[in-house]
Design a protein around this motif. Structure first.
Motif, PDB file in Angstrom:
ATOM      1  N   SER B  45       0.927  -1.189   0.025  1.00  0.00           N
ATOM      2  CA  SER B  45      -0.026   0.101   0.073  1.00  0.00           C
ATOM      3  C   SER B  45       0.888   1.330  -0.134  1.00  0.00           C
ATOM      4  N   GLN B  87      -6.851   1.015  -0.292  1.00  0.00           N
ATOM      5  CA  GLN B  87      -7.153  -0.376   0.403  1.00  0.00           C
ATOM      6  C   GLN B  87      -8.373  -0.164   1.489  1.00  0.00           C
ATOM      7  N   ASP B 168      -5.626  -1.260  -4.910  1.00  0.00           N
ATOM      8  CA  ASP B 168      -5.187  -1.874  -3.699  1.00  0.00           C
ATOM      9  C   ASP B 168      -5.994  -2.860  -3.011  1.00  0.00           C
ATOM     10  N   GLU B 169      -5.880  -4.165  -3.166  1.00  0.00           N
ATOM     11  CA  GLU B 169      -6.485  -5.137  -2.788  1.00  0.00           C
ATOM     12  C   GLU B 169      -8.035  -4.863  -3.007  1.00  0.00           C
TER      13      GLU B 169
HETATM   14 MG   LIG Z   1      -2.071  -2.957   2.014  1.00  0.00          MG
END
Ligand SMILES: [Mg+2]
Ligand SMILES: Nc1ncnc2c1ncn2[C@@H]1O[C@H](COP(=O)(O)OP(=O)(O)O)[C@@H](O)[C@H]1O
Lengths: 361, 262
Positions: B45, B87, B168-169
């Motif tokens: 991240s 995220q 991000d994720e």
């Molecule tokens: Mg992360």
């Protein structure tokens, strides 16, 4: 457009909503009031109410919408008051010139205040804004030959030839400028203002040049506050250090929070209620501040989001489907026809100072 | 072409004593979909925030289309064509979903000159449609479920029509059917075409996850990070058999995730 269509449009835009109808009624009452009652004292109090309502709305534009909590808003008011006063006295210019000129100086002051505030957030920003009027007050005393020091500069040209004309000038300006500010917050720029208040990082990651928009907000707010400052000095025919005082900075905050933050009309409504009230309480000078403060606290206890959201909640309900507002008396939505249940979830929540001012890193 | 489409070189980011990103170099080709995996705390991240310009690196450089973008403010990076998601979703909470997505539509990159609010709203609707949450357009963001917030992040990022999309994720916390939907829209986006008023032409992507299973069907290549460094890079099959990667994941979770077949 033919009159019947115009009326139908007016009915479908204004008369269907009790909130808007109320605004219209208040405007009409204020417009015709002098026909029935033109006591100079009443006109004076109401004219000042209108002038300060512009000031409160300008604070709401910057602090309510963009979340840049200014506790030194008197800087814009005062700098414009002095500018108008000096231009009038030294250069002999009429209010029609000095007031816009004062507002332009307030716009420049928006840059002076805004640029250092770009790097600040939350309470640090508020503290910094508080410093500016203090600095300017110092300058006023330092150059007292020009500014008149403690006494200020007096003997300005009147805003209008009569109290009545001044009343109408102030009324037309509060309605007109209020509408313009409301339109700004309702535009694309207003959307970005909202976004910056909600989450500045996300706004940046969405491709928005947030410092630029924040400066724009400072300048716009400075402009409207400057107009009210210039109006004030010509109305009072004096510009003194009180225009830069802490009280002048805090009043718009109190009026706006009382009326309801981040709506423009809330700031105006709050001033319309509180300013005349404060004047009325002059009958008990020793208890004036105490009664005033107690009233504000008491009212906010029952209307935590302020007067206008509380009122709108009573008379309008939000359609669960299309989110349009309807009169509470309606069973189905006037726009999409969906059945209207009882209390709707609040849209814009309460004001949370400092929440909007986060900065990266 | 001698310079890569997107290139990171020797990037370092420290938080006090902790080096979250420790000399990372990587590159992404035009229209390539790269998976970036690594255990929690690996620095993924942080790398995204560096690439988005939300953090400043202590050392190293980031180039996009041959242009140095290190140190540029985030909005300029967006306007050059890189968009990312958070995220931990970061919506404009008290604004309706549609307004959340209208904001990126107002960015100079997305906006045509003199466009009306109505057009911008229509474009934002197309982004919501693409992300599959157009039926929630008028709800305030604070009412959304976790999965829908993830989709809102996606809608907001694609609204600027980026050339490089960093997710991000995006699969974090989604149930299997939601994951499948998301994988489908990612593939659709990569294939390119018109989605209403939005246009995409084989967007390059960096997709982050802490395990590989969700990514396997989508990505061309995988990069593995561990303790702030890139420890492996290559085709998914090569990576899962890399001893260093197995070592990094040992005692945590399986590289391929919790058993459901890819
Ligand atoms: Mg992360
Ligand atoms: N803003 C920050 N301040 C201090 N430490 C941070 C910050 N952001 C991340 N870290 C630390 O950096 C490391 C990498 O975090 P992160 O990039 O979020 O990892 P990942 O996304 O791979 O799980 C972690 O140890 C985390 O605690």
């Amino acid at each position: 457009m033919n009159p019947r269509r115009l009326y139908r449009r007016f009915a479908s835009e204004v008369l269907v909503l009790p909130g808007r109808t109320t605004v219209l009624a208040v405007c009409l009452v204020l417009l015709i009031l002098p026909l029935f009652h033109r006591h100079p004292y009443t006109l004076r109090v109401l004219s000042l109410t209108f002038i300060f309502a512009i000031f409160a709305a300008s604070w709401d534009l910057l602090s309510g919408f963009v979340g840049q909590l200014s506790l030194g808003h008197a800087i814009f008011f005062g700098v414009a008051a002095y500018t108008s006063a000096l231009l009038n006295l030294q250069a002999g210019l009429p209010p029609l010139v000095t007031i816009p000129a004062g507002a332009l100086v307030a716009v420049l002051m928006g840059l002076v205040v805004g640029i250092p505030c770009l790097r600040l957030k939350g309470q640090y920003l508020s503290l910094a804004t508080m410093g500016f009027p203090i600095i300017l007050t110092g300058l006023v005393y330092l150059f007292s030959d020009l500014t008149g020091g403690e006494l200020g500069v007096s003997g300005l040209a009147r805003l209008g030839p009569t109290r009545l004309s001044e009343y109408y000038i102030a009324l037309v300006l509060v309605l007109g400028l209020g509408l313009i500010m409301w339109k700004i917050t309702d535009s694309k720029v207003g959307l970005v203002f909202h976004a910056i208040r909600e989450d500045e990082i996300t706004a940046r990651a969405s491709g928005i040049n947030t410092p630029l928009y924040k400066l724009l907000a400072f300048c716009l707010s400075g402009f409207f506050a400057g107009i009210s400052g210039g109006l004030y000095s010509h109305f009072m025919r004096v510009a003194g250090p009180s225009t830069l005082s802490v009280l002048t900075s805090f009043q718009p905050v109190i009026w706006t929070i009382f009326g309801g933050v981040a709506s423009i009309y809330g700031a105006i409504a709050g001033t319309f209620v509180l300013y005349p009230l404060m004047e009325f309480l002059r009958v008990a000078p020793e208890l004036r501040t105490l009664i005033f403060a107690a009233l504000v606290v008491l009212v906010l206890r029952f209307m935590p989001e302020g007067l206008t959201p509380w009122f709108i909640d009573r008379v309008e309900s939000e359609c669960p489907r299309c989110k349009e507002h309807n009169a509470v008396t309606r069973r189905t939505c006037r726009v999409c026809g969906a059945p209207l249940g009882r209390p709707s979830a609040p849209g814009a929540g309460p004001f949370q100072p400092g929440k909007g001012g986060r900065v990266a890193g | 072409m001698d310079s890569a489409f997107f290139e990171i070189e020797g990037l370092v980011k420290r938080f006090g004593g902790l080096t979250a990103v420790d000399g990372v170099s990587l590159s992404v080709d035009m229209s390539e979909v790269v998976g970036l995996i690594g255990p929690n705390g690996a620095g993924k991240s942080t790398l995204v925030k560096l690439a988005m310009g939300l953090l400043r690196p202590d050392r190293g450089s980031i180039r996009f289309r041959g242009r140095e973008i290190t140190g540029l403010p985030p909005w300029e990076i967006v306007n050059l064509g890189i968009a990312g998601t958070f995220q931990n979703t970061r919506p404009f909470r008290r604004m309706p979903i549609i307004a959340n997505v209208m904001v990126p539509c107002l960015a100079p990159r997305a906006r045509k000159r003199g466009e009306w609010v109505k057009r911008i709203e229509a474009k934002a609707r197309d982004a919501l449609e693409f992300a599959g949450i157009s039926d929630l357009a008028l709800e305030p963001a604070s009412h959304l479920s976790h999965g829908d917030l993830k989709r809102l992040e996606m809608a907001r990022a694609i609204a600027t029509e980026p050339d490089l999309l960093i997710l991000d994720e995006p699969f974090g916390g989604l149930n299997p059917s939601e994951s499948e939907l998301l994988a489908k829209s990612i593939k659709r986006l990569h294939k390119g075409g018109r989605f209403g008023r939005l246009h995409s032409e084989g967007v390059a992507m960096i997709i982050i996850d802490h395990k590989l299973s969700d990514l396997l069907p989508i990505v061309d290549r995988v990069i593995v990070m561990h303790f702030g460094r890139v420890i492996a890079s290559g085709l998914p099959q090569e990576v899962v058999n890399d001893p260093q990667v197995i070592e990094a994941y040992l005692g945590r979770e399986e590289v391929e995730g919790d058993g459901h077949p890819a």
